[in-house]
Motif scaffolding. Structure first.
Motif, PDB file in Angstrom:
ATOM      1  N   LEU A 119       0.829  -1.203   0.000  1.00  0.00           N
ATOM      2  CA  LEU A 119       0.000   0.000   0.000  1.00  0.00           C
ATOM      3  C   LEU A 119       0.867   1.258   0.000  1.00  0.00           C
ATOM      4  O   LEU A 119       0.578   2.227  -0.707  1.00  0.00           O
ATOM      5  CB  LEU A 119      -0.931   0.002   1.219  1.00  0.00           C
ATOM      6  CG  LEU A 119      -1.926   1.144   1.315  1.00  0.00           C
ATOM      7  CD1 LEU A 119      -2.844   1.179   0.109  1.00  0.00           C
ATOM      8  CD2 LEU A 119      -2.736   1.013   2.587  1.00  0.00           C
ATOM      9  N   GLN A 120       1.961   1.240   0.748  1.00  0.00           N
ATOM     10  CA  GLN A 120       2.879   2.375   0.788  1.00  0.00           C
ATOM     11  C   GLN A 120       3.475   2.637  -0.598  1.00  0.00           C
ATOM     12  O   GLN A 120       3.579   3.776  -1.034  1.00  0.00           O
ATOM     13  CB  GLN A 120       3.999   2.117   1.807  1.00  0.00           C
ATOM     14  CG  GLN A 120       4.967   3.264   1.962  1.00  0.00           C
ATOM     15  CD  GLN A 120       4.326   4.498   2.560  1.00  0.00           C
ATOM     16  OE1 GLN A 120       3.424   4.391   3.385  1.00  0.00           O
ATOM     17  NE2 GLN A 120       4.768   5.650   2.131  1.00  0.00           N
ATOM     18  N   LYS A 121       3.849   1.580  -1.307  1.00  0.00           N
ATOM     19  CA  LYS A 121       4.393   1.725  -2.667  1.00  0.00           C
ATOM     20  C   LYS A 121       3.350   2.344  -3.593  1.00  0.00           C
ATOM     21  O   LYS A 121       3.656   3.229  -4.391  1.00  0.00           O
ATOM     22  CB  LYS A 121       4.842   0.367  -3.210  1.00  0.00           C
ATOM     23  CG  LYS A 121       6.107  -0.151  -2.591  1.00  0.00           C
ATOM     24  CD  LYS A 121       6.449  -1.516  -3.154  1.00  0.00           C
ATOM     25  CE  LYS A 121       7.606  -2.149  -2.427  1.00  0.00           C
ATOM     26  NZ  LYS A 121       7.902  -3.509  -2.918  1.00  0.00           N
ATOM     27  N   GLU A 122       2.108   1.863  -3.502  1.00  0.00           N
ATOM     28  CA  GLU A 122       1.036   2.409  -4.337  1.00  0.00           C
ATOM     29  C   GLU A 122       0.795   3.884  -4.028  1.00  0.00           C
ATOM     30  O   GLU A 122       0.589   4.684  -4.936  1.00  0.00           O
ATOM     31  CB  GLU A 122      -0.247   1.609  -4.136  1.00  0.00           C
ATOM     32  CG  GLU A 122      -0.201   0.218  -4.731  1.00  0.00           C
ATOM     33  CD  GLU A 122      -1.486  -0.561  -4.482  1.00  0.00           C
ATOM     34  OE1 GLU A 122      -2.537   0.068  -4.276  1.00  0.00           O
ATOM     35  OE2 GLU A 122      -1.421  -1.801  -4.504  1.00  0.00           O
ATOM     36  N   LEU A 123       0.817   4.245  -2.755  1.00  0.00           N
ATOM     37  CA  LEU A 123       0.624   5.649  -2.380  1.00  0.00           C
ATOM     38  C   LEU A 123       1.757   6.533  -2.887  1.00  0.00           C
ATOM     39  O   LEU A 123       1.523   7.664  -3.310  1.00  0.00           O
ATOM     40  CB  LEU A 123       0.501   5.773  -0.859  1.00  0.00           C
ATOM     41  CG  LEU A 123      -0.805   5.275  -0.259  1.00  0.00           C
ATOM     42  CD1 LEU A 123      -0.730   5.305   1.265  1.00  0.00           C
ATOM     43  CD2 LEU A 123      -1.982   6.090  -0.740  1.00  0.00           C
ATOM     44  N   GLU A 124       2.983   6.029  -2.865  1.00  0.00           N
ATOM     45  CA  GLU A 124       4.113   6.794  -3.386  1.00  0.00           C
ATOM     46  C   GLU A 124       3.964   7.024  -4.886  1.00  0.00           C
ATOM     47  O   GLU A 124       4.239   8.114  -5.385  1.00  0.00           O
ATOM     48  CB  GLU A 124       5.426   6.083  -3.074  1.00  0.00           C
ATOM     49  CG  GLU A 124       5.805   6.150  -1.614  1.00  0.00           C
ATOM     50  CD  GLU A 124       6.989   5.262  -1.251  1.00  0.00           C
ATOM     51  OE1 GLU A 124       7.551   4.604  -2.152  1.00  0.00           O
ATOM     52  OE2 GLU A 124       7.345   5.231  -0.063  1.00  0.00           O
ATOM     53  N   ILE A 125       3.517   5.995  -5.610  1.00  0.00           N
ATOM     54  CA  ILE A 125       3.286   6.140  -7.052  1.00  0.00           C
ATOM     55  C   ILE A 125       2.175   7.152  -7.296  1.00  0.00           C
ATOM     56  O   ILE A 125       2.301   8.045  -8.134  1.00  0.00           O
ATOM     57  CB  ILE A 125       2.934   4.772  -7.680  1.00  0.00           C
ATOM     58  CG1 ILE A 125       4.158   3.861  -7.663  1.00  0.00           C
ATOM     59  CG2 ILE A 125       2.407   4.948  -9.106  1.00  0.00           C
ATOM     60  CD1 ILE A 125       3.848   2.419  -8.010  1.00  0.00           C
ATOM     61  N   TYR A 126       1.089   7.029  -6.555  1.00  0.00           N
ATOM     62  CA  TYR A 126      -0.034   7.954  -6.693  1.00  0.00           C
ATOM     63  C   TYR A 126       0.400   9.374  -6.368  1.00  0.00           C
ATOM     64  O   TYR A 126       0.076  10.314  -7.082  1.00  0.00           O
ATOM     65  CB  TYR A 126      -1.163   7.520  -5.763  1.00  0.00           C
ATOM     66  CG  TYR A 126      -2.342   8.465  -5.734  1.00  0.00           C
ATOM     67  CD1 TYR A 126      -3.261   8.489  -6.771  1.00  0.00           C
ATOM     68  CD2 TYR A 126      -2.512   9.349  -4.666  1.00  0.00           C
ATOM     69  CE1 TYR A 126      -4.334   9.357  -6.742  1.00  0.00           C
ATOM     70  CE2 TYR A 126      -3.581  10.215  -4.636  1.00  0.00           C
ATOM     71  CZ  TYR A 126      -4.491  10.215  -5.665  1.00  0.00           C
ATOM     72  OH  TYR A 126      -5.544  11.082  -5.641  1.00  0.00           O
ATOM     73  N   ASP A 127       1.183   9.538  -5.300  1.00  0.00           N
ATOM     74  CA  ASP A 127       1.653  10.856  -4.884  1.00  0.00           C
ATOM     75  C   ASP A 127       2.513  11.490  -5.976  1.00  0.00           C
ATOM     76  O   ASP A 127       2.356  12.665  -6.295  1.00  0.00           O
ATOM     77  CB  ASP A 127       2.440  10.741  -3.583  1.00  0.00           C
ATOM     78  CG  ASP A 127       2.847  12.090  -3.031  1.00  0.00           C
ATOM     79  OD1 ASP A 127       2.004  13.016  -3.029  1.00  0.00           O
ATOM     80  OD2 ASP A 127       4.002  12.224  -2.589  1.00  0.00           O
ATOM     81  N   SER A 128       3.411  10.728  -6.571  1.00  0.00           N
ATOM     82  CA  SER A 128       4.271  11.289  -7.616  1.00  0.00           C
ATOM     83  C   SER A 128       3.442  11.648  -8.849  1.00  0.00           C
ATOM     84  O   SER A 128       3.701  12.648  -9.511  1.00  0.00           O
ATOM     85  CB  SER A 128       5.388  10.314  -7.980  1.00  0.00           C
ATOM     86  OG  SER A 128       4.887   9.208  -8.682  1.00  0.00           O
ATOM     87  N   TRP A 129       2.421  10.842  -9.155  1.00  0.00           N
ATOM     88  CA  TRP A 129       1.555  11.097 -10.300  1.00  0.00           C
ATOM     89  C   TRP A 129       0.777  12.394 -10.091  1.00  0.00           C
ATOM     90  O   TRP A 129       0.714  13.243 -10.968  1.00  0.00           O
ATOM     91  CB  TRP A 129       0.612   9.902 -10.472  1.00  0.00           C
ATOM     92  CG  TRP A 129      -0.324   9.985 -11.614  1.00  0.00           C
ATOM     93  CD1 TRP A 129      -0.029   9.841 -12.930  1.00  0.00           C
ATOM     94  CD2 TRP A 129      -1.734  10.216 -11.543  1.00  0.00           C
ATOM     95  NE1 TRP A 129      -1.163   9.971 -13.675  1.00  0.00           N
ATOM     96  CE2 TRP A 129      -2.220  10.203 -12.860  1.00  0.00           C
ATOM     97  CE3 TRP A 129      -2.620  10.433 -10.494  1.00  0.00           C
ATOM     98  CZ2 TRP A 129      -3.568  10.403 -13.142  1.00  0.00           C
ATOM     99  CZ3 TRP A 129      -3.955  10.633 -10.785  1.00  0.00           C
ATOM    100  CH2 TRP A 129      -4.412  10.613 -12.101  1.00  0.00           C
TER     101      TRP A 129
END
Length: 75
Positions: free
Chosen positions: A24-34
């Motif tokens: 979930l943390q990895k997905e949030l980091e991707i979403y945040d950068s997007w």
């Protein structure tokens, strides 16, 4: 005394929760950068629009002034 509806939390359950948390943390980091990239794009776009509107305003002000001066001189 343990309540009847209590669940025993095992080491395996904790391990699985940690794995899910990392995913979930990895997905949030991707979403945040997007989202951040889109924000940068919109800020740049707004600056470009502001610059073009300022340029357009200055060019139309100059045309209006020159036409007013021309009308005064023609009279």
């Amino acid at each position: 005394m343990i309540p009847e509806n209590a669940t025993n939390i095992t080491k395996e359950m904790i391990k699985q929760l940690e794995i899910q948390q990392r995913e979930l943390q990895k997905e949030l980091e991707i979403y945040d950068s997007w989202v951040y990239q889109i924000l940068i794009y919109f800020v740049k776009l707004a600056d470009d629009i502001k610059w073009k509107l300022h340029r357009f305003k200055n060019s139309t002000d100059g045309k209006i002034m020159s036409s007013v001066i021309f009308k005064r001189n023609a009279s």
